[in-house]
Design a protein around this motif. Sequence first.
Motif, PDB file in Angstrom:
ATOM      1  N   ILE A 166       8.301  -9.095  -3.731  1.00  0.00           N
ATOM      2  CA  ILE A 166       7.341  -8.039  -4.113  1.00  0.00           C
ATOM      3  C   ILE A 166       7.292  -7.888  -5.632  1.00  0.00           C
ATOM      4  N   ALA A 167       8.456  -7.998  -6.299  1.00  0.00           N
ATOM      5  CA  ALA A 167       8.503  -7.772  -7.756  1.00  0.00           C
ATOM      6  C   ALA A 167       7.684  -8.815  -8.514  1.00  0.00           C
ATOM      7  N   THR A 193      -4.786   1.643  -5.591  1.00  0.00           N
ATOM      8  CA  THR A 193      -5.772   1.627  -4.502  1.00  0.00           C
ATOM      9  C   THR A 193      -5.249   0.877  -3.277  1.00  0.00           C
ATOM     10  N   ASP A 194      -5.872   1.171  -2.132  1.00  0.00           N
ATOM     11  CA  ASP A 194      -5.489   0.482  -0.884  1.00  0.00           C
ATOM     12  C   ASP A 194      -5.758  -1.018  -1.004  1.00  0.00           C
ATOM     13  N   ASP A 195      -6.880  -1.365  -1.638  1.00  0.00           N
ATOM     14  CA  ASP A 195      -7.230  -2.791  -1.794  1.00  0.00           C
ATOM     15  C   ASP A 195      -6.183  -3.525  -2.625  1.00  0.00           C
ATOM     16  N   ALA A 222       0.467  -7.148  -0.935  1.00  0.00           N
ATOM     17  CA  ALA A 222       1.150  -7.544   0.313  1.00  0.00           C
ATOM     18  C   ALA A 222       0.912  -9.031   0.596  1.00  0.00           C
ATOM     19  N   GLN A 223      -0.325  -9.453   0.428  1.00  0.00           N
ATOM     20  CA  GLN A 223      -0.659 -10.867   0.697  1.00  0.00           C
ATOM     21  C   GLN A 223       0.078 -11.779  -0.283  1.00  0.00           C
ATOM     22  N   ALA A 230       2.572  -7.146   8.605  1.00  0.00           N
ATOM     23  CA  ALA A 230       2.579  -5.714   8.967  1.00  0.00           C
ATOM     24  C   ALA A 230       3.839  -5.036   8.425  1.00  0.00           C
ATOM     25  N   ASP A 231       4.974  -5.734   8.492  1.00  0.00           N
ATOM     26  CA  ASP A 231       6.214  -5.188   7.929  1.00  0.00           C
ATOM     27  C   ASP A 231       6.058  -4.991   6.418  1.00  0.00           C
ATOM     28  N   MET A 232       5.475  -6.012   5.769  1.00  0.00           N
ATOM     29  CA  MET A 232       5.297  -5.937   4.317  1.00  0.00           C
ATOM     30  C   MET A 232       4.421  -4.730   3.950  1.00  0.00           C
ATOM     31  N   ARG A 233       3.360  -4.530   4.711  1.00  0.00           N
ATOM     32  CA  ARG A 233       2.485  -3.369   4.428  1.00  0.00           C
ATOM     33  C   ARG A 233       3.278  -2.063   4.572  1.00  0.00           C
ATOM     34  N   ALA A 234       4.136  -2.001   5.593  1.00  0.00           N
ATOM     35  CA  ALA A 234       4.916  -0.769   5.815  1.00  0.00           C
ATOM     36  C   ALA A 234       5.911  -0.545   4.670  1.00  0.00           C
ATOM     37  N   ILE A 235       6.499  -1.629   4.165  1.00  0.00           N
ATOM     38  CA  ILE A 235       7.433  -1.496   3.035  1.00  0.00           C
ATOM     39  C   ILE A 235       6.675  -0.975   1.805  1.00  0.00           C
TER      40      ILE A 235
END
Length: 391
Positions: free
Chosen positions: A272-273, A342-344, A350-351, A369-374
Amino acid sequence: MEEAPQPFNFVHSNRRVISAWGGIDKLADLAKESRTKRPMVVMDAFFENGELATRIAGMLYAACGAEPAFHYVPAHEPDTDSVEACAAVFAAAAPDLIVAIGGGSAMDTAKIARLLLSNPGPADAIAGFGKQLKTHASVLIAVPTTAGTGSEVSESAIAGKVGSDIKLIFRSQEMTPQIALLDGSLCVSAPAKVTAASGFDAVTHAVEAYVSKASSVMTDPYAESAMRLLGKWLPVAYKVPTHQAAQSWCLIASCQAAIAFNSANLGLAHAIAAPLGALHHVPHGVANALALPAVTAYNEASLGAKAAVVASAFAAPTAAMGLSKLRLALDLDLSLDNFVPTDDARERLAQAAMKSGQVRMNPRLATIADMRAILESMRVPTGGASPELAI
Ligand SMILES: [Fe+2]
């Protein structure tokens, strides 16, 4: 230990680590030992024409009878232009000793530029993994001035590709500095914010290497020691920069964490970083502070006996809570929304994170889906409590 050992693959390409308060003075002897004739110093611009530069120039002149050439690297993270500029200076100076002094930027720049001497071409041609790169005959001494990247012993370096959002990863044993010189007195002048952020990078290296799928009996002792030392001393170094024990132990811990991650690799927080830095210019340590507590809450049930070790290293009932408390003590308890509003943009993040090679090193295999939740969890500062995860 009644069971047979698990297979492992441990690499250790650095050949010498020296630690001493005031140890920068050992540069004279190290230069003499390497019989250098053409010393070169690569330093963060922060030190340009300062007292430290003058001291080092004097020491190297006395040891080699030659004025060292100096190259100062820009304050921003290295990119293909800045490493090629450094390589051009190296090519003109033909150094047989390179001393890289500073944070990760100065050390990474020197590591990549030195390899460009023996492997000419644009920097991006030598990026990547598994390249058969030729060594360069010079001796490289790395002297970190913050506890953080562990670049002084790692066999990797990162530089942005100019004109793109791509972070190039360079990895080769030929790039590892032969000598790491750890001198906590050089960390005293770092701004507290830098100590906190770069220190949290070291924390993230230690934790992610400790729980990685590629961790082993060879890397665990380094990673565990690094976690315990940083858990105890990083808040002290942040609050009291002149504290000799705190600064020295944090540097040692950062070095140990990198020895561990050279072989164990990292995990989801670094996955993520990297795009947080490339797409949103979040400083690397701040990005790790945003990610690691949520990632650890996500991983915690998959850690087995290691969960209790991480929790104890950070003196808390759970691993995620310990990291959350440490982040708060370093004034790094921030919201992802400050950087990714923003959500976008969050979806793009995430992608991008899912494309990282570190995803498969993480102890729990994440879905998108896990990544989005994190990332959703990272929107909420935790105030020292365990992050909430909707999974
Ligand atoms: Fe890192």
